[in-house]
Motif scaffolding. Sequence first.
Motif, PDB file in Angstrom:
ATOM      1  N   LYS A   2     -47.136  -0.442  26.652  1.00 24.89           N
ATOM      2  CA  LYS A   2     -47.727  -0.371  25.320  1.00 24.89           C
ATOM      3  C   LYS A   2     -48.132   1.076  25.034  1.00 24.89           C
ATOM      4  N   THR A   3     -47.562   1.629  23.960  1.00 23.60           N
ATOM      5  CA  THR A   3     -47.912   3.004  23.604  1.00 23.60           C
ATOM      6  C   THR A   3     -48.673   2.985  22.290  1.00 23.60           C
ATOM      7  N   THR A   4     -49.575   3.934  22.177  1.00 25.49           N
ATOM      8  CA  THR A   4     -50.360   4.031  20.955  1.00 25.49           C
ATOM      9  C   THR A   4     -49.602   4.847  19.921  1.00 25.49           C
ATOM     10  N   VAL A   5     -50.057   4.774  18.699  1.00 24.97           N
ATOM     11  CA  VAL A   5     -49.439   5.539  17.627  1.00 24.97           C
ATOM     12  C   VAL A   5     -49.573   7.031  17.913  1.00 24.97           C
ATOM     13  N   MET A   6     -50.734   7.445  18.361  1.00 28.31           N
ATOM     14  CA  MET A   6     -50.936   8.869  18.655  1.00 28.31           C
ATOM     15  C   MET A   6     -50.045   9.317  19.812  1.00 28.31           C
ATOM     16  N   GLY A   7     -49.819   8.445  20.778  1.00 29.71           N
ATOM     17  CA  GLY A   7     -48.933   8.782  21.886  1.00 29.71           C
ATOM     18  C   GLY A   7     -47.505   8.965  21.420  1.00 29.71           C
ATOM     19  N   ARG A   8     -47.074   8.110  20.502  1.00 23.37           N
ATOM     20  CA  ARG A   8     -45.716   8.238  19.960  1.00 23.37           C
ATOM     21  C   ARG A   8     -45.583   9.495  19.115  1.00 23.37           C
TER      22      ARG A   8
END
Length: 65
Positions: A2-8
Amino acid sequence: MKTTVMGRVRHFLVETAGELTRCTWPSRSELMESTILVIFVTIVLAAFVAAVDAIFRYFMHLITG
Protein backbone atom coordinates in the motif's frame (compact mmCIF):
# COMPACT_ATOMS: atom_id res chain seq x y z
CA MET A 1 1.88 -3.14 -0.90
CA LYS A 2 0.00 0.00 0.00
CA THR A 3 1.51 3.30 -1.10
CA THR A 4 0.35 6.72 -0.10
CA VAL A 5 -0.45 9.52 -2.50
CA MET A 6 2.58 11.47 -1.33
CA GLY A 7 4.78 8.41 -1.86
CA ARG A 8 3.54 8.06 -5.43
CA VAL A 9 4.08 11.77 -6.07
CA ARG A 10 7.62 11.57 -4.69
CA HIS A 11 8.35 8.49 -6.81
CA PHE A 12 7.01 10.27 -9.90
CA LEU A 13 9.18 13.34 -9.24
CA VAL A 14 12.31 11.25 -8.66
CA GLU A 15 11.70 9.26 -11.86
CA THR A 16 11.01 12.45 -13.83
CA ALA A 17 14.22 14.07 -12.60
CA GLY A 18 16.13 10.94 -13.59
CA GLU A 19 14.67 10.97 -17.08
CA LEU A 20 15.44 14.66 -17.55
CA THR A 21 19.13 14.04 -16.80
CA ARG A 22 19.21 11.50 -19.67
CA CYS A 23 17.69 13.91 -22.21
CA THR A 24 19.81 15.65 -24.79
CA TRP A 25 18.90 19.31 -24.97
CA PRO A 26 19.40 21.39 -28.14
CA SER A 27 22.03 24.05 -28.26
CA ARG A 28 20.99 27.69 -28.50
CA SER A 29 21.73 27.79 -32.23
CA GLU A 30 19.76 24.57 -32.88
CA LEU A 31 16.86 25.98 -30.91
CA MET A 32 16.91 29.24 -32.88
CA GLU A 33 17.04 27.36 -36.21
CA SER A 34 14.11 25.17 -35.21
CA THR A 35 12.11 28.16 -34.00
CA ILE A 36 12.68 30.06 -37.26
CA LEU A 37 11.71 26.97 -39.25
CA VAL A 38 8.49 26.53 -37.28
CA ILE A 39 7.56 30.20 -37.74
CA PHE A 40 8.31 30.01 -41.48
CA VAL A 41 6.28 26.83 -42.00
CA THR A 42 3.40 28.30 -40.00
CA ILE A 43 3.36 31.41 -42.20
CA VAL A 44 3.50 29.33 -45.39
CA LEU A 45 0.68 27.08 -44.17
CA ALA A 46 -1.43 30.09 -43.17
CA ALA A 47 -0.92 31.63 -46.63
CA PHE A 48 -1.91 28.34 -48.28
CA VAL A 49 -5.08 28.04 -46.19
CA ALA A 50 -5.96 31.68 -46.93
CA ALA A 51 -5.47 31.10 -50.68
CA VAL A 52 -7.62 27.95 -50.68
CA ASP A 53 -10.27 29.80 -48.67
CA ALA A 54 -10.28 32.68 -51.16
CA ILE A 55 -10.61 30.25 -54.09
CA PHE A 56 -13.52 28.42 -52.47
CA ARG A 57 -15.16 31.73 -51.55
CA TYR A 58 -14.84 32.87 -55.18
CA PHE A 59 -16.42 29.66 -56.53
CA MET A 60 -19.19 29.76 -53.94
CA HIS A 61 -19.92 33.34 -54.99
CA LEU A 62 -20.14 32.20 -58.64
CA ILE A 63 -22.48 29.31 -57.74
CA THR A 64 -24.78 31.23 -55.43
CA GLY A 65 -24.74 34.42 -57.44
